[in-house]
Design an enzyme around this catalytic site. Structure first.
Site, PDB file in Angstrom:
ATOM      1  N   ARG A 139       0.540  -0.972   0.120  1.00 35.93           N
ATOM      2  CA  ARG A 139      -0.068   0.223   0.038  1.00 35.93           C
ATOM      3  C   ARG A 139       0.846   1.777  -0.097  1.00 35.93           C
ATOM      4  NH1 ARG A 139      -3.230  -3.769   2.474  1.00 35.93           N
ATOM      5  NH2 ARG A 139      -5.238  -4.267   1.077  1.00 35.93           N
ATOM      6  N   ASP A 168      -0.423  -6.370  -3.712  1.00 36.02           N
ATOM      7  CA  ASP A 168      -1.144  -6.326  -3.152  1.00 36.02           C
ATOM      8  C   ASP A 168      -1.557  -5.222  -3.801  1.00 36.02           C
ATOM      9  OD1 ASP A 168      -4.094  -6.087  -1.998  1.00 36.02           O
ATOM     10  OD2 ASP A 168      -3.257  -6.368  -0.361  1.00 36.02           O
ATOM     11  N   HIS A 246      -6.697  -9.877  -3.326  1.00 34.18           N
ATOM     12  CA  HIS A 246      -6.293  -8.898  -3.492  1.00 34.18           C
ATOM     13  C   HIS A 246      -4.783  -8.747  -4.799  1.00 34.18           C
ATOM     14  CE1 HIS A 246      -7.338  -7.138   0.579  1.00 34.18           C
ATOM     15  NE2 HIS A 246      -7.559  -8.158   0.766  1.00 34.18           N
ATOM     16  N   GLU A 302      -9.912 -12.254   1.836  1.00 33.25           N
ATOM     17  CA  GLU A 302     -10.959 -11.679   0.897  1.00 33.25           C
ATOM     18  C   GLU A 302     -10.739 -11.290  -0.030  1.00 33.25           C
ATOM     19  OE1 GLU A 302     -10.501  -8.004   4.399  1.00 33.25           O
ATOM     20  OE2 GLU A 302      -8.918  -7.708   3.023  1.00 33.25           O
ATOM     21  N   TYR A 393      -3.576  -5.392  15.257  1.00 28.99           N
ATOM     22  CA  TYR A 393      -3.303  -4.395  14.077  1.00 28.99           C
ATOM     23  C   TYR A 393      -2.620  -3.210  14.784  1.00 28.99           C
ATOM     24  CZ  TYR A 393      -5.464  -7.721  10.687  1.00 28.99           C
ATOM     25  OH  TYR A 393      -5.177  -8.737   9.942  1.00 28.99           O
ATOM     26  N   TRP A 444      -0.566  -2.652   8.712  1.00 30.46           N
ATOM     27  CA  TRP A 444      -1.078  -2.297   7.238  1.00 30.46           C
ATOM     28  C   TRP A 444      -0.989  -1.348   6.812  1.00 30.46           C
ATOM     29  CZ3 TRP A 444      -2.254  -6.458   4.771  1.00 30.46           C
ATOM     30  CH2 TRP A 444      -2.613  -7.598   5.426  1.00 30.46           C
TER      31      TRP A 444
HETATM   32  C1  ACM Z   1      -6.369  -9.124   6.281  1.00 34.20           C
HETATM   33  O1  ACM Z   1      -5.853  -7.399   6.925  1.00 34.20           O
HETATM   34  N1  ACM Z   1      -7.089  -8.560   5.447  1.00 34.20           N
HETATM   35  C2  ACM Z   1      -5.301 -10.010   6.705  1.00 34.20           C
END
Ligand code: ACM
Ligand code: ZN
Length: 725
Positions: A139, A168, A246, A302, A393, A444
């Site tokens: 990202r 991604d 993704h 996802e 996270y 992330w």
């Molecule tokens: C994720 O947070 N999509 C693994």
């Protein structure tokens, strides 16, 4: 946001210069008994004396006063444990392995302070073998030097896995010989800010070399250097390549690999196309050449799976194998990935969606959507790494969102991270428990654009992850950790890491006692030591306000305002909590509207339990509804009612909105209700900030039943308590 200078002197060699920057904290306080190691060792005894020492002595032992030795008989310490004795005779460090010696040296470097090294006896070994951090470089991309810096800091805290999210939609980040278009056409984009790019109408990839394009990639040599640097510090780099979802950037480069054959039409590989398998094998072969890790992370999360439902190739494959649904397509593909990776002597690890449609036989699962997928996999005999979103996270907010750089949402202050236990007693049989390999914090980077911000989000929360992974659960204690953490935040800053400096907020913990009919409020702060002063009448505290020393007891109504005082001055923002032992507590409540099972907070009684929510709708105090709320409280007898209030949250990122309006009704018989008032929201529906509004109805009414209706405009509405006086 705090800014510190970028760390300049990277260490590519033995790391001596970097390690020198580590400071001990025990001796700064002059109190040897507080030897503030992170992670806290399994067993430690500290004496009051000090051995004169410096870092050169630790890093270049002279063999006389400093003895490091591997000893194959120390099997009880395991593959990473060590035994350390520091006394008048010098330093004696023993371990079964070089990794153990390395960790012993990290401990010594943390112990070293102005006075030298305290006399200690330590016997130390990790609770879990897998202690990881994850970094999303797709990202937003970060320099190789930044990755080395993170590895260096990780290793000081005995973290030993770096999971790199290399691919991604944000961009493909590793040079590939067989598929060069991945980087020439899938690594650059029109907008540097991921959010603007992703949400923008004109979201496009750009060819490498386009002026003004954002992006980049690592060469294989870059990554070989990262792998080698990490290996010197006993950190394994685990590469992730996303399959089958993704992968939008792949289809810019090779559109034939998706169902439509066109870019910008989704993120999933076509499972019915043999070329997808050829690509998978080609790419993973090159990945395995660069990364020697046993684990290859193959994504799995996802996948949208929409195009698979209409794609002739995918449908033909489903028919051929008699598959019932598209989950089986995902499972089919992951099985193929596993066969290939296993054939090369490696193992796959994937996000917990790889359970859907049937788990590949030897796959390890990384449990992110909570913990249940992890426990389920362990029960099935699969290895598991725990990284549940609500705790692990590190891209979530770590303090009041209104004081922080924009983040993806959530709320995981370091105390919340630290509270996580990957393996609560009795959750699994001993054999199943053996499948829980460890824990990982995930960063992330959708909303993290630069290295300063990255460090701010990762640290110091990663230190909590390190202690969870290493220290025996019974030796972990938040209050003890917090004192050490405050010192280590200073150490991180001295080391040039832009760690979040910890918050000045006060955390209020409530204990509602329905027997004594009171609420006990305990204050806590990340900062330590601190002077907390407070009021209970909603006014601003000052230097003469009561000093917090023990829990505050509320028997009726209090509006607590508390702040941290440094040298007699309020520092940082105050924190507030309204606390009411009100008339509605524990009364029966009935709902005329639909409840939402996922957000029941404390259950049916959540709105009348005395517990107000905090800054996140995920804290178990906020009840959320997709429907309007229409609920009736039975006060048990005809009652004079003077004030009724309810507070609602708005956080539009995850779809939490203020009600359009809230209405109060009162009734004598529970059938005929009189409208007593209505308040419309004052908060705009597109306000991106975290907002709260309290809807207060004051008057003189009499009745047995109190009814609240709240109109849901869209998404979810969330409230924490209906306060009745
Ligand atoms: C994720 O947070 N999509 C693994
Ligand atoms: Zn297809």
């Amino acid at each position: 946001m705090r800014k510190t200078n970028l760390f300049k002197s990277f260490c590519y060699g033995a790391g001596a210069a970097c390690l020198l920057l580590l400071n001990a904290c025990s001796t700064k306080t002059g109190d040897a008994s507080s030897a503030c190691l992170i992670p806290r060792p399994a067993e430690m005894q500290v004496q009051g004396k000090f051995l004169k020492a410096d870092s050169a002595m630790i890093l270049n032992p002279d063999g006389n006063r400093v003895r490091y030795a591997t000893d194959g008989s120390l099997t009880e310490l395991g593959a990473e444990g060590y035994k350390l004795v520091v006394d008048a005779g010098g330093i004696d460090l023993r371990a079964m392995t070089d990794a153990g010696l390395f960790y012993g040296r990290q401990t010594l470097l943390q112990l070293l302070g102005d006075k030298g090294i305290p006399y200690v006896e330590i016997e130390d070994y990790p609770r879990f073998g897998y202690r990881g951090l994850h970094l999303d470089v797709s990202r937003h991309i970060f320099s190789k030097e930044e990755i080395l810096k993170i590895i260096d800091v990780m290793s000081s805290y005995k973290l030993n896995r770096l999971h790199l999210h290399l691919t991604d939609a944000g961009g493909w980040r590793l040079q590939m010989d067989k598929y060069p278009r991945l980087t020439s056409h899938g690594a650059f984009r029109t907008e540097s800010d991921w959010r603007l790019w992703w949400d923008g109408k004109d979201r496009k990839y750009l060819p490498e070399g386009t002026e003004g394009a954002y992006g980049g990639y690592y060469t294989k040599d870059d990554m070989r250097q990262v792998v080698a640097y990490a290996a010197e510090r006993f950190v394994t780099v685990i590469p992730e390549v996303e399959f089958p979802g993704h992968s939008e950037e792949v289809f810019m480069a090779y559109p034939e690999l998706c169902c439509t054959g066109k870019p910008y039409s989704g993120g999933d590989f076509c499972i019915g196309n043999p070329k997808s398998y050829e690509f998978m094998e080609g790419v993973l072969s090159e990945i395995m050449e660069v990364f020697p890790s046993e684990y290859i992370h193959i994504g799995g999360d996802e996948a949208g799976k929409q195009n698979w439902k209409t794609c002739p190739k995918c449908q033909a494959l489903m028919r051929k194998h008699g598959m019932k649904d598209v989950n089986e397509l995902q499972s089919y593909f992951i099985h193929k990935v596993e066969e290939f990776v296993n054939s090369k002597g490696r193992r796959i690890i994937g996000w917990d969606e790889i359970l859907e449609g049937g788990l590949a036989p030897r796959a390890t699962v990384i449990s992110w959507r909570g913990e249940s997928a992890g426990f389920q996999s362990a029960r099935m005999g699969h290895d598991v790494v725990m990284t549940p979103g609500n705790y692990m996270y590190l891209d979530f907010y770590q303090a009041n969102p209104n004081t922080q750089p924009y983040a993806i949402g959530g709320y995981t202050p370091v105390k919340k991270v630290y509270s996580y236990n990957p393996l609560p007693a009795d959750s699994l049989t001993p054999e199943q428990a053996g499948h829980i390999l460890g824990v990982q914090g995930n960063t992330w980077t959708e909303y993290i654009k630069d290295e300063q911000h990255l460090e701010y989000m990762m640290f110091p929360r990663a230190l909590a992850v390190a202690e969870i992974g290493w220290t025996p659960q019974e030796k972990r204690d938040w209050n003890d950790f917090k004192t050490r953490l405050n010192r280590h935040v200073e150490t991180l800053h001295e080391r040039g890491v832009n760690a979040f400096p910890l918050s000045y907020e006060i955390d209020f913990e409530m204990a509602v006692d329905t027997v004594t009919r009171q609420i006990e409020v305990t204050f806590d702060a990340e900062k330590y030591p601190v002077e907390i002063r407070y009021t209970t009448d909603g006014t601003m505290p000052d230097a003469s306000s009561p000093l917090y020393s023990s829990p505050v007891i509320v028997k009726d109504s209090a509006h607590i305002v508390a702040g941290i005082f440094v040298d007699g001055k309020l520092t940082g923002n105050v924190s507030e909590k309204k606390v009411d032992y009100h008339r509605g507590i524990n009364r029966p409540i009935s709902y005329n509207s639909e409840l939402y099972a996922g957000y029941m907070a404390g259950g049916m009684n959540a709105l009348l339990d005395g517990y107000r929510g905090g800054l996140t709708y995920l804290d178990g105090r906020w009840q959320g509804y997709l429907d309007n709320l229409d609920c009736v409280v039975d006060l048990g007898a005809q009652t004079e009612i003077h004030k009724v209030s309810s507070r609602w949250m708005q956080l539009i990122g995850p779809g939490v909105f203020q009600p359009e309006y809230v209405e109060l009704y009162v009734s004598d018989d529970g059938r005929h209700f009189t409208l007593c008032g209505r308040h419309d929201t004052d908060i705009k529906r597109d306000d991106p900030q975290l907002r709260f509004q309290e809807y207060v109805f004051a008057g003189n009414w009499e009745g047995r039943y109190v009814r609240i209706k709240a109109k849901n405009p869209m998404g979810f509405i969330f409230t924490d308590e209906i306060v009745i006086w």
